[in-house]
Scaffold this active site. Structure first.
Site, PDB file in Angstrom:
ATOM      1  N   SER A  40      -3.148   9.088   7.368  1.00  0.00           N
ATOM      2  CA  SER A  40      -3.356   9.771   6.082  1.00  0.00           C
ATOM      3  C   SER A  40      -4.034   8.894   5.026  1.00  0.00           C
ATOM      4  CB  SER A  40      -1.992  10.281   5.620  1.00  0.00           C
ATOM      5  OG  SER A  40      -2.083  11.003   4.443  1.00  0.00           O
ATOM      6  N   ARG A  42       8.119   2.144  -4.642  1.00  0.00           N
ATOM      7  CA  ARG A  42       7.372   2.881  -5.655  1.00  0.00           C
ATOM      8  C   ARG A  42       8.185   3.008  -6.933  1.00  0.00           C
ATOM      9  NH1 ARG A  42       3.096   4.437  -2.804  1.00  0.00           N
ATOM     10  NH2 ARG A  42       3.361   5.478  -0.806  1.00  0.00           N
TER      11      ARG A  42
HETATM   12  P1  NG1 Z   1       6.036   7.640   0.448  1.00  0.00           P
HETATM   13  O1  NG1 Z   1       5.132   6.533   0.901  1.00  0.00           O
HETATM   14  O2  NG1 Z   1       7.350   7.752   1.186  1.00  0.00           O
HETATM   15  O3  NG1 Z   1       6.186   7.651  -1.059  1.00  0.00           O
HETATM   16  C1  NG1 Z   1       3.986   9.344   0.450  1.00  0.00           C
HETATM   17  C2  NG1 Z   1       4.051  10.334  -0.667  1.00  0.00           C
HETATM   18  C3  NG1 Z   1       4.839  11.539  -0.187  1.00  0.00           C
HETATM   19  C4  NG1 Z   1       4.238  12.133   1.074  1.00  0.00           C
HETATM   20  C5  NG1 Z   1       4.049  11.037   2.112  1.00  0.00           C
HETATM   21  C6  NG1 Z   1       3.342  11.530   3.360  1.00  0.00           C
HETATM   22  C7  NG1 Z   1       4.146   9.893  -3.091  1.00  0.00           C
HETATM   23  C8  NG1 Z   1       4.874   9.276  -4.209  1.00  0.00           C
HETATM   24  N1  NG1 Z   1       4.696   9.775  -1.872  1.00  0.00           N
HETATM   25  O4  NG1 Z   1       5.302   9.015   0.813  1.00  0.00           O
HETATM   26  O5  NG1 Z   1       4.879  12.477  -1.207  1.00  0.00           O
HETATM   27  O6  NG1 Z   1       3.027  12.795   0.781  1.00  0.00           O
HETATM   28  O7  NG1 Z   1       3.346   9.916   1.575  1.00  0.00           O
HETATM   29  O8  NG1 Z   1       1.970  11.414   3.350  1.00  0.00           O
HETATM   30  O9  NG1 Z   1       3.083  10.478  -3.315  1.00  0.00           O
HETATM   31 ZN    ZN Z   2      -2.655  12.986   4.296  1.00  0.00          ZN
END
Ligand code: NG1
Ligand code: ZN
Length: 555
Positions: A79, A518
């Protein structure tokens, strides 16, 4: 019993199924001691660590297929992560993310040492009472990362080691693979399980929908698209001919030069709150960015004073839910519509939806699976993460009522028109998962039908200034899941910091896709949001055992 049956069957071919698995597993050995966790969206880490994971997820997909007697999907992608990472997501029969009960099995197989793999397989087979004689089929897709080629081969090895049929689609966006799986398992009722089938279904719905928008000018038909140097760019180019010039675009970051997700793409634009590199934007022009596997989208524009404005998943959810609610009223349908968000949703969006739009809002844990499930509880569930991943789910009953109304000869023109719009909208939406291309076309159609400019859409409500920080230096995240959330006093410290600012909110959580913690903060001004984000990251650093130098103030 199922295990015995598997052995008997395979003996006819000379090698038992498990011997075959052991043989192939030797070609995809697990580095001893390596432990990986199933994260927010499957396994995700540096591609070098993933060969055995891919093989084993091929095995698991074959088992899941036998278990559900349906086709299962495996998508090789990381992704929005940098190009050197990769990952894998499993897709369940109706095109949704694999059920959470099986995440446990994924972790079990992924972390079994080489000699324990067969026992781990047996455990899954026994716990789910899987008939190993059952035929199995797995669809496989991959993104454009250089590592995806050999990793998807490893998945195929796993699939065929258990005698399952593997269909390798090659390069696909994540939502395209989800679409294929759903088409296959609904015997074509959702569409044709081919790339052309996907483009045709969406393009036709878009063309039908935009017939309801009068006098679209060339400017209104035109959008700037940042393809994140990924698969979304390739897919959009293939789709172009199907759209018959009703939608026109200038494509930037199409992968011909730049690196995947590097200084571009939806995640970069959202987190950095600035335009991607490589896009030539004029003031007022509507632009959007996909992420690396095209399941996220954000919009933006620069105003005449050169100021950047971001329209993220929250703004998209607001636009779409407002449009749908109006259509329901026009059609006289009393269907319940709700918006599902996460803690990252801007406070202004939640207030606007609840107080002004009078739409029900649900807040769930981060991760698409949580949003998707919550959205399934309503007649119409609009779900979007602030980062731009989202879609709309219509219950079967809602779809049927809309279809009946659209073909009812005894209704007035206004109702008929609204019902037709709803019907075409359903066809344009990829209900299996968030889909940048489908969402983009829906947004373009809604803006055209409602006669809205991107500036007018942006003005529906004003975002509270916010800041998201993720700093690799701040914390060692090998077991950050606990260290970020449980150090005594951290939550109290955050609460105390939040109190110092007006209209503020802040929280921290370990990422499930990257090796970071985060930190999110919002407040009445950008200075306050930045200061709060910084103070919270210092608190995390001090209380959760940060590594490297202390986080520096932002700007
Ligand atoms: P993580 O890395 O767990 O924060 C991120 C996005 C999720 C979701 C996943 C899957 C943020 C803050 N977090 O997860 O919402 O989209 O990637 O791709 O955007
Ligand atoms: Zn994606």
């Amino acid at each position: 019993m199922s295990v015995i049956r598997a052995k008997l069957r395979s003996r006819e071919t000379g090698m038992t199924q498990f011997e075959k698995v052991s043989h192939f597993s030797g070609l995809h050995p697990k580095p001893a001691g390596l432990v990986l966790q199933y994260g927010t969206a499957g396994f995700r880490t540096n591609a070098k660590q993933l060969d055995h994971i891919m093989f084993r997820m091929g095995l698991l997909a074959a088992l899941r297929s036998k278990n559900t007697k349906a086709t299962i999907g495996v998508m090789v992608t990381a992704s929005h992560n940098p190009e050197e990472d990769n990952g894998v997501k499993l897709v369940d029969p109706m095109g949704e993310m694999v059920t959470q009960a099986w995440e446990e099995y994924a972790t079990l197989l992924a972390n079994a040492e080489q000699e324990g793999l067969i026992m781990a397989l047996q455990e899954v087979i026994e716990r789910e009472a899987i008939n190993m004689g059952q035929e199995a089929s797995v669809f496989i897709g991959k993104d454009t990362r250089p590592s995806s080629e050999s990793l998807s081969q490893a998945v195929l090895d796993g699939v065929s080691a258990l005698g399952a049929h593997g269909h390798d689609y090659g390069l696909l966006t994540t939502p395209q693979l989800h679409f294929m799986v759903c088409c296959k398992n609904t015997e074509g009722r959702y569409g044709n399980a081919s790339e052309d089938g996907y483009y045709k279904k969406l393009a036709q719905a878009f063309i039908q929908l935009t017939k309801h928008a009068r006098n679209r000018t060339d400017d209104q038909k035109h959008l700037l698209v940042d393809g994140a140097n990924g698969i979304g760019a390739l897919a959009l180019r293939k789709m172009e001919a199907f759209l018959q010039k009703e939608f026109q675009f200038s494509l930037f970051n199409d992968g011909s030069q730049g690196k995947l997700n590097f200084l571009c793409g939806a995640d970069y634009v959202k987190v950095q709150q600035r335009p991607p590199q490589g896009v030539e934007m004029n003031a007022g022009e509507r632009c959007c960015s996909f992420d690396g596997d095209a399941d996220r989208i954000v919009y933006y524009f620069n105003d005449s004073a050169g100021r950047f404005h971001l329209l993220d998943g929250d703004k998209i959810a607001t636009l779409i839910s407002t449009y749908l609610k109006e259509l329901l009223t026009q059609a006289g349908l009393d269907l319940q519509i709700a918006v599902v968000q996460t803690a990252y949703a801007n406070g202004s969006s939640t207030r606007y939806l609840e107080d002004t739009m009078k739409v029900a809002v649900r807040c769930v844990k981060t991760g698409v699976k949580h949003l998707h499930h919550a959205a399934q509880e309503f007649d119409i569930g609009v779900y979007f993460e602030a980062n731009g991943h989202g879609t709309v789910l219509f219950s079967k009953a809602a779809e049927e009522r809309i279809q009946r109304l659209a073909t009812d000869p005894n209704i007035n023109d206004e109702k008929k028109n609204a019902a037709c719009l709803l019907e075409n909208t359903i066809n344009l939406i990829n209900q299996t998962v968030g889909d940048a291309i489908s969402d983009m076309l829906l947004i373009e159609a809604v803006l055209a039908i409602r006669g809205l400019t991107v500036q007018q859409w942006n003005a529906i409500y004003t975002d509270l200034p916010n800041r998201q920080v993720a700093d690799r230096r701040v914390i060692d995240t090998t077991d950050a899941e606990r260290r970020a959330t449980s150090p005594l006093g951290l939550q109290e410290a955050i609460d105390a910091l939040v109190k110092k600012y007006q209209m503020s909110r802040a929280f921290v959580r370990p990422s499930g896709t990257e090796d970071v913690v985060r930190v999110y903060a919002e407040a009445d001004s950008q200075e306050s949001a930045d200061a709060l984000a910084h103070e919270v990251s210092v608190a995390v650093y001090k209380l959760a055992g940060g590594v490297g130098p202390e986080p520096e103030p932002l700007h």
